[in-house]
Design an enzyme around this catalytic site. Sequence first.
Site, PDB file in Angstrom:
ATOM      1  N   ARG A 203     -12.359   7.526  -2.479  1.00  0.00           N
ATOM      2  CA  ARG A 203     -12.741   8.918  -2.291  1.00  0.00           C
ATOM      3  C   ARG A 203     -14.254   9.079  -2.143  1.00  0.00           C
ATOM      4  O   ARG A 203     -14.739   9.770  -1.239  1.00  0.00           O
ATOM      5  CB  ARG A 203     -12.221   9.749  -3.467  1.00  0.00           C
ATOM      6  CG  ARG A 203     -12.040  11.229  -3.161  1.00  0.00           C
ATOM      7  CD  ARG A 203     -11.483  11.945  -4.368  1.00  0.00           C
ATOM      8  NE  ARG A 203     -10.198  11.379  -4.771  1.00  0.00           N
ATOM      9  CZ  ARG A 203      -9.721  11.423  -6.009  1.00  0.00           C
ATOM     10  NH1 ARG A 203     -10.410  11.993  -6.958  1.00  0.00           N
ATOM     11  NH2 ARG A 203      -8.545  10.897  -6.288  1.00  0.00           N
TER      12      ARG A 203
ATOM     13  N   ASP B 180       0.884  -1.159   0.000  1.00  0.00           N
ATOM     14  CA  ASP B 180       0.000   0.000   0.000  1.00  0.00           C
ATOM     15  C   ASP B 180       0.930   1.219   0.000  1.00  0.00           C
ATOM     16  O   ASP B 180       2.132   1.089   0.246  1.00  0.00           O
ATOM     17  CB  ASP B 180      -0.886  -0.031   1.249  1.00  0.00           C
ATOM     18  CG  ASP B 180      -1.824   1.164   1.339  1.00  0.00           C
ATOM     19  OD1 ASP B 180      -2.315   1.597   0.285  1.00  0.00           O
ATOM     20  OD2 ASP B 180      -2.036   1.667   2.452  1.00  0.00           O
ATOM     21  N   LEU B 181       0.395   2.382  -0.251  1.00  0.00           N
ATOM     22  CA  LEU B 181       1.231   3.590  -0.297  1.00  0.00           C
ATOM     23  C   LEU B 181       1.131   4.415   0.981  1.00  0.00           C
ATOM     24  O   LEU B 181       2.087   4.529   1.743  1.00  0.00           O
ATOM     25  CB  LEU B 181       0.841   4.446  -1.508  1.00  0.00           C
ATOM     26  CG  LEU B 181       1.576   5.774  -1.675  1.00  0.00           C
ATOM     27  CD1 LEU B 181       3.077   5.556  -1.806  1.00  0.00           C
ATOM     28  CD2 LEU B 181       1.038   6.531  -2.886  1.00  0.00           C
ATOM     29  N   ASP B 182      -0.048   4.980   1.223  1.00  0.00           N
ATOM     30  CA  ASP B 182      -0.232   5.858   2.380  1.00  0.00           C
ATOM     31  C   ASP B 182      -0.107   5.069   3.683  1.00  0.00           C
ATOM     32  O   ASP B 182      -0.830   4.104   3.900  1.00  0.00           O
ATOM     33  CB  ASP B 182      -1.602   6.543   2.322  1.00  0.00           C
ATOM     34  CG  ASP B 182      -1.725   7.470   1.123  1.00  0.00           C
ATOM     35  OD1 ASP B 182      -0.687   7.987   0.687  1.00  0.00           O
ATOM     36  OD2 ASP B 182      -2.848   7.659   0.622  1.00  0.00           O
TER      37      ASP B 182
ATOM     38  N   LYS C 272      -9.384   5.750   6.157  1.00  0.00           N
ATOM     39  CA  LYS C 272      -8.119   5.166   5.709  1.00  0.00           C
ATOM     40  C   LYS C 272      -8.368   3.935   4.840  1.00  0.00           C
ATOM     41  O   LYS C 272      -9.134   3.047   5.213  1.00  0.00           O
ATOM     42  CB  LYS C 272      -7.230   4.795   6.900  1.00  0.00           C
ATOM     43  CG  LYS C 272      -6.596   5.999   7.569  1.00  0.00           C
ATOM     44  CD  LYS C 272      -5.580   5.578   8.610  1.00  0.00           C
ATOM     45  CE  LYS C 272      -4.850   6.778   9.186  1.00  0.00           C
ATOM     46  NZ  LYS C 272      -3.843   6.381  10.193  1.00  0.00           N
ATOM     47  N   GLY C 273      -7.732   3.905   3.681  1.00  0.00           N
ATOM     48  CA  GLY C 273      -7.857   2.766   2.788  1.00  0.00           C
ATOM     49  C   GLY C 273      -9.183   2.685   2.071  1.00  0.00           C
ATOM     50  O   GLY C 273      -9.491   1.695   1.418  1.00  0.00           O
TER      51      GLY C 273
ATOM     52  N   THR D 158       1.068  10.170   4.020  1.00  0.00           N
ATOM     53  CA  THR D 158       0.350  11.346   3.532  1.00  0.00           C
ATOM     54  C   THR D 158      -1.008  11.477   4.209  1.00  0.00           C
ATOM     55  O   THR D 158      -1.839  12.278   3.787  1.00  0.00           O
ATOM     56  CB  THR D 158       0.166  11.282   2.003  1.00  0.00           C
ATOM     57  OG1 THR D 158      -0.546  10.084   1.682  1.00  0.00           O
ATOM     58  CG2 THR D 158       1.501  11.277   1.281  1.00  0.00           C
TER      59      THR D 158
ATOM     60  N   LYS E 288     -10.816  -1.681  -2.180  1.00  0.00           N
ATOM     61  CA  LYS E 288     -10.563  -2.509  -1.002  1.00  0.00           C
ATOM     62  C   LYS E 288     -11.783  -2.412  -0.075  1.00  0.00           C
ATOM     63  O   LYS E 288     -12.369  -1.337   0.033  1.00  0.00           O
ATOM     64  CB  LYS E 288      -9.320  -1.996  -0.257  1.00  0.00           C
ATOM     65  CG  LYS E 288      -8.040  -2.004  -1.098  1.00  0.00           C
ATOM     66  CD  LYS E 288      -6.905  -1.303  -0.362  1.00  0.00           C
ATOM     67  CE  LYS E 288      -5.672  -1.153  -1.238  1.00  0.00           C
ATOM     68  NZ  LYS E 288      -4.582  -0.405  -0.591  1.00  0.00           N
TER      69      LYS E 288
ATOM     70  N   GLU F  15       0.142  -3.581   4.448  1.00  0.00           N
ATOM     71  CA  GLU F  15      -0.948  -2.605   4.614  1.00  0.00           C
ATOM     72  C   GLU F  15      -0.942  -1.984   6.007  1.00  0.00           C
ATOM     73  O   GLU F  15      -0.394  -2.544   6.954  1.00  0.00           O
ATOM     74  CB  GLU F  15      -2.296  -3.302   4.417  1.00  0.00           C
ATOM     75  CG  GLU F  15      -2.827  -3.280   3.000  1.00  0.00           C
ATOM     76  CD  GLU F  15      -3.460  -1.934   2.627  1.00  0.00           C
ATOM     77  OE1 GLU F  15      -3.503  -1.038   3.494  1.00  0.00           O
ATOM     78  OE2 GLU F  15      -3.903  -1.802   1.481  1.00  0.00           O
ATOM     79  N   ASP F  16      -1.601  -0.820   6.115  1.00  0.00           N
ATOM     80  CA  ASP F  16      -1.813  -0.204   7.428  1.00  0.00           C
ATOM     81  C   ASP F  16      -3.295   0.016   7.699  1.00  0.00           C
ATOM     82  O   ASP F  16      -3.650   0.666   8.677  1.00  0.00           O
ATOM     83  CB  ASP F  16      -1.063   1.128   7.539  1.00  0.00           C
ATOM     84  CG  ASP F  16      -1.732   2.239   6.747  1.00  0.00           C
ATOM     85  OD1 ASP F  16      -2.254   1.951   5.641  1.00  0.00           O
ATOM     86  OD2 ASP F  16      -1.746   3.389   7.228  1.00  0.00           O
TER      87      ASP F  16
ATOM     88  N   SER G  60      -2.371   0.786  -4.308  1.00  0.00           N
ATOM     89  CA  SER G  60      -2.991   1.836  -3.494  1.00  0.00           C
ATOM     90  C   SER G  60      -4.338   2.241  -4.069  1.00  0.00           C
ATOM     91  O   SER G  60      -4.539   2.223  -5.282  1.00  0.00           O
ATOM     92  CB  SER G  60      -2.072   3.063  -3.454  1.00  0.00           C
ATOM     93  OG  SER G  60      -2.707   4.157  -2.834  1.00  0.00           O
ATOM     94  N   ALA G  61      -5.258   2.608  -3.176  1.00  0.00           N
ATOM     95  CA  ALA G  61      -6.553   3.125  -3.618  1.00  0.00           C
ATOM     96  C   ALA G  61      -6.419   4.565  -4.107  1.00  0.00           C
ATOM     97  O   ALA G  61      -7.342   5.108  -4.717  1.00  0.00           O
ATOM     98  CB  ALA G  61      -7.558   3.066  -2.465  1.00  0.00           C
ATOM     99  N   SER G  62      -5.260   5.163  -3.863  1.00  0.00           N
ATOM    100  CA  SER G  62      -5.049   6.566  -4.223  1.00  0.00           C
ATOM    101  C   SER G  62      -4.848   6.742  -5.720  1.00  0.00           C
ATOM    102  O   SER G  62      -4.035   6.056  -6.341  1.00  0.00           O
ATOM    103  CB  SER G  62      -3.829   7.115  -3.486  1.00  0.00           C
ATOM    104  OG  SER G  62      -3.519   8.417  -3.946  1.00  0.00           O
TER     105      SER G  62
ATOM    106  N   ASN H  24      -3.545   9.301  -6.753  1.00  0.00           N
ATOM    107  CA  ASN H  24      -2.368  10.172  -6.799  1.00  0.00           C
ATOM    108  C   ASN H  24      -1.079   9.397  -6.552  1.00  0.00           C
ATOM    109  O   ASN H  24      -0.037   9.994  -6.305  1.00  0.00           O
ATOM    110  CB  ASN H  24      -2.504  11.280  -5.745  1.00  0.00           C
ATOM    111  CG  ASN H  24      -3.719  12.156  -5.997  1.00  0.00           C
ATOM    112  OD1 ASN H  24      -3.759  12.909  -6.955  1.00  0.00           O
ATOM    113  ND2 ASN H  24      -4.713  12.045  -5.145  1.00  0.00           N
TER     114      ASN H  24
END
Length: 230
Positions: free
Chosen positions: A53, A13-15, A49-50, A21, A151, A175-176, A120-122, A124
């Site tokens: 949007r 995952d990213l964030d 989180k995760g 971020t 997710k 993941e977090d 990532s779900a982002s 960005n």
Amino acid sequence: MNATSQIQAVIFDLDGVITDTAEYHYQAWGMIAKELGLPFTREFNENLKGVSRIASLELLLGQAATPHTYSPEEMEEMATRKNEFYQQLIQQVTPADVLPGISELLAELKAHGVKTGIASASKNAFTVIRLLGMEKDFGVIVDAAKLARNKPDPEVFLTAADALGVDPQFCVGVEDAVAGVEAIKAAGMFAVYISLQENMSIADMNLNHTAELNYSELNQQFAAIKNRVS
């Protein structure tokens, strides 16, 4: 150790895993909440989180004392506005913002021929990875804009594994977020959950910090589970 008990890919995952971020997401959602006159706290932000949007926006709108129905176009406009706030905020990201232990782990994985990806779900993710100066560190960055499901659906992790050419059963997901761990397990992968708040019983490894990640321990735990079920 035989090949069937060795990790072939690690998908992150990213964030909250590669960089944090979350503060920028919190600030951006706070701006939207303020515009709408809705309550918004750090505690409530944990629920986002995760989460995609639009799903995050639906949760935020659920805070209204008097429910209001918005058209799909209005929802999309608000979600886009949130992303514009976020995109402005993340311009502050630099390579110094890579979380502890991640660069070292990536070097270890590369040395052992383990493939890496971002799930990532982002939308960005490409921008953040570029700002971190990590474009060459990952074999694939899944484009969340092209996914049909979010997710805890496993689509993003399965897409990453497919792009890397690795069977999901030989992949580790990091993941977090609870929804992210659920997605990893639904994909049939080994799940690492990083959180100071709690352990997850379905996770294969629970860690407090990214600094605790290392290839040797990861591969040992992965092999132990593979050998147990084989």
